[in-house]
Design a protein around this motif. Structure first.
Motif, mmCIF file in Angstrom:
data_model
loop_
_atom_site.group_PDB
_atom_site.id
_atom_site.type_symbol
_atom_site.label_atom_id
_atom_site.label_comp_id
_atom_site.label_asym_id
_atom_site.label_seq_id
_atom_site.Cartn_x
_atom_site.Cartn_y
_atom_site.Cartn_z
ATOM 1 N N TYR A 33 0.843 -1.188 0.000
ATOM 2 C CA TYR A 33 0.000 0.000 0.000
ATOM 3 C C TYR A 33 0.879 1.239 0.000
ATOM 4 O O TYR A 33 1.919 1.263 0.640
ATOM 5 N N PHE A 34 0.429 2.264 -0.712
ATOM 6 C CA PHE A 34 1.151 3.525 -0.808
ATOM 7 C C PHE A 34 0.242 4.652 -0.363
ATOM 8 O O PHE A 34 -0.954 4.634 -0.642
ATOM 9 N N GLY A 35 0.793 5.637 0.318
ATOM 10 C CA GLY A 35 0.019 6.793 0.734
ATOM 11 C C GLY A 35 0.763 7.607 1.769
ATOM 12 O O GLY A 35 1.970 7.452 1.953
ATOM 13 N N ILE A 36 0.010 8.475 2.440
ATOM 14 C CA ILE A 36 0.574 9.350 3.473
ATOM 15 C C ILE A 36 0.016 8.929 4.828
ATOM 16 O O ILE A 36 -1.195 8.700 4.961
ATOM 17 N N VAL A 37 0.881 8.826 5.825
ATOM 18 C CA VAL A 37 0.430 8.470 7.172
ATOM 19 C C VAL A 37 -0.305 9.676 7.750
ATOM 20 O O VAL A 37 0.285 10.717 8.013
ATOM 21 N N ASP A 38 -1.614 9.513 7.907
ATOM 22 C CA ASP A 38 -2.507 10.603 8.286
ATOM 23 C C ASP A 38 -2.765 10.677 9.790
ATOM 24 O O ASP A 38 -3.156 11.718 10.303
ATOM 25 N N ASP A 39 -2.549 9.562 10.497
ATOM 26 C CA ASP A 39 -2.793 9.547 11.943
ATOM 27 C C ASP A 39 -1.960 8.446 12.583
ATOM 28 O O ASP A 39 -1.554 7.494 11.914
ATOM 29 N N TYR A 40 -1.716 8.602 13.862
ATOM 30 C CA TYR A 40 -0.956 7.623 14.646
ATOM 31 C C TYR A 40 -1.685 7.392 15.953
ATOM 32 O O TYR A 40 -2.197 8.332 16.559
ATOM 33 N N PHE A 41 -1.738 6.131 16.391
ATOM 34 C CA PHE A 41 -2.367 5.782 17.661
ATOM 35 C C PHE A 41 -1.350 5.065 18.547
ATOM 36 O O PHE A 41 -0.751 4.075 18.130
ATOM 37 N N TYR A 42 -1.161 5.588 19.748
ATOM 38 C CA TYR A 42 -0.285 4.945 20.731
ATOM 39 C C TYR A 42 -0.913 3.641 21.197
ATOM 40 O O TYR A 42 -2.142 3.499 21.197
ATOM 41 N N PRO A 43 -0.095 2.676 21.619
ATOM 42 C CA PRO A 43 -0.631 1.386 22.063
ATOM 43 C C PRO A 43 -1.692 1.511 23.153
ATOM 44 O O PRO A 43 -2.700 0.805 23.120
ATOM 45 N N GLU A 44 -1.492 2.426 24.093
ATOM 46 C CA GLU A 44 -2.464 2.555 25.186
ATOM 47 C C GLU A 44 -3.796 3.149 24.736
ATOM 48 O O GLU A 44 -4.776 3.115 25.472
ATOM 49 N N ASP A 45 -3.855 3.674 23.507
ATOM 50 C CA ASP A 45 -5.089 4.245 22.979
ATOM 51 C C ASP A 45 -5.883 3.278 22.117
ATOM 52 O O ASP A 45 -6.920 3.650 21.562
ATOM 53 N N THR A 46 -5.399 2.052 21.971
ATOM 54 C CA THR A 46 -6.096 1.070 21.136
ATOM 55 C C THR A 46 -6.620 -0.079 21.985
ATOM 56 O O THR A 46 -6.119 -0.343 23.076
#
Length: 77
Positions: A33-46
């Motif tokens: 897959y190709f694209g732009i990383v739009d968001d990040y989630f920390y482990p404690e937030d999942t």
């Protein structure tokens, strides 16, 4: 290119360095897959305590990838 080792402690939160960047994501099933990383989630937030990123593809689709969904990730040229 970063090869992810899922049980390796030193690479905790390594996906966040790709936030806002164009990347190529290689999955264990051979998909790329190709694209732009739009968001990040920390482990404690999942729910599964695993970091994840959201990839915005060039057709504007959004796909979330948990760390275990990624075998390699690299910044696109």
């Amino acid at each position: 290119m970063l090869k992810l080792r899922h049980k390796e402690k030193r690479s905790v939160n390594m996906l966040k360095i790709f936030y806002g960047r164009a990347v190529s994501i290689f999955c264990p099933d051979g998909e790329v897959y190709f694209g732009i990383v739009d968001d990040y989630f920390y482990p404690e937030d999942t729910e599964n305590n695993e970091e994840s990123i959201v990839l915005k593809r060039y057709n504007n689709d959004l796909i979330e990838f948990r760390r275990s969904d990624i075998s390699k990730i690299s910044m696109a040229c």
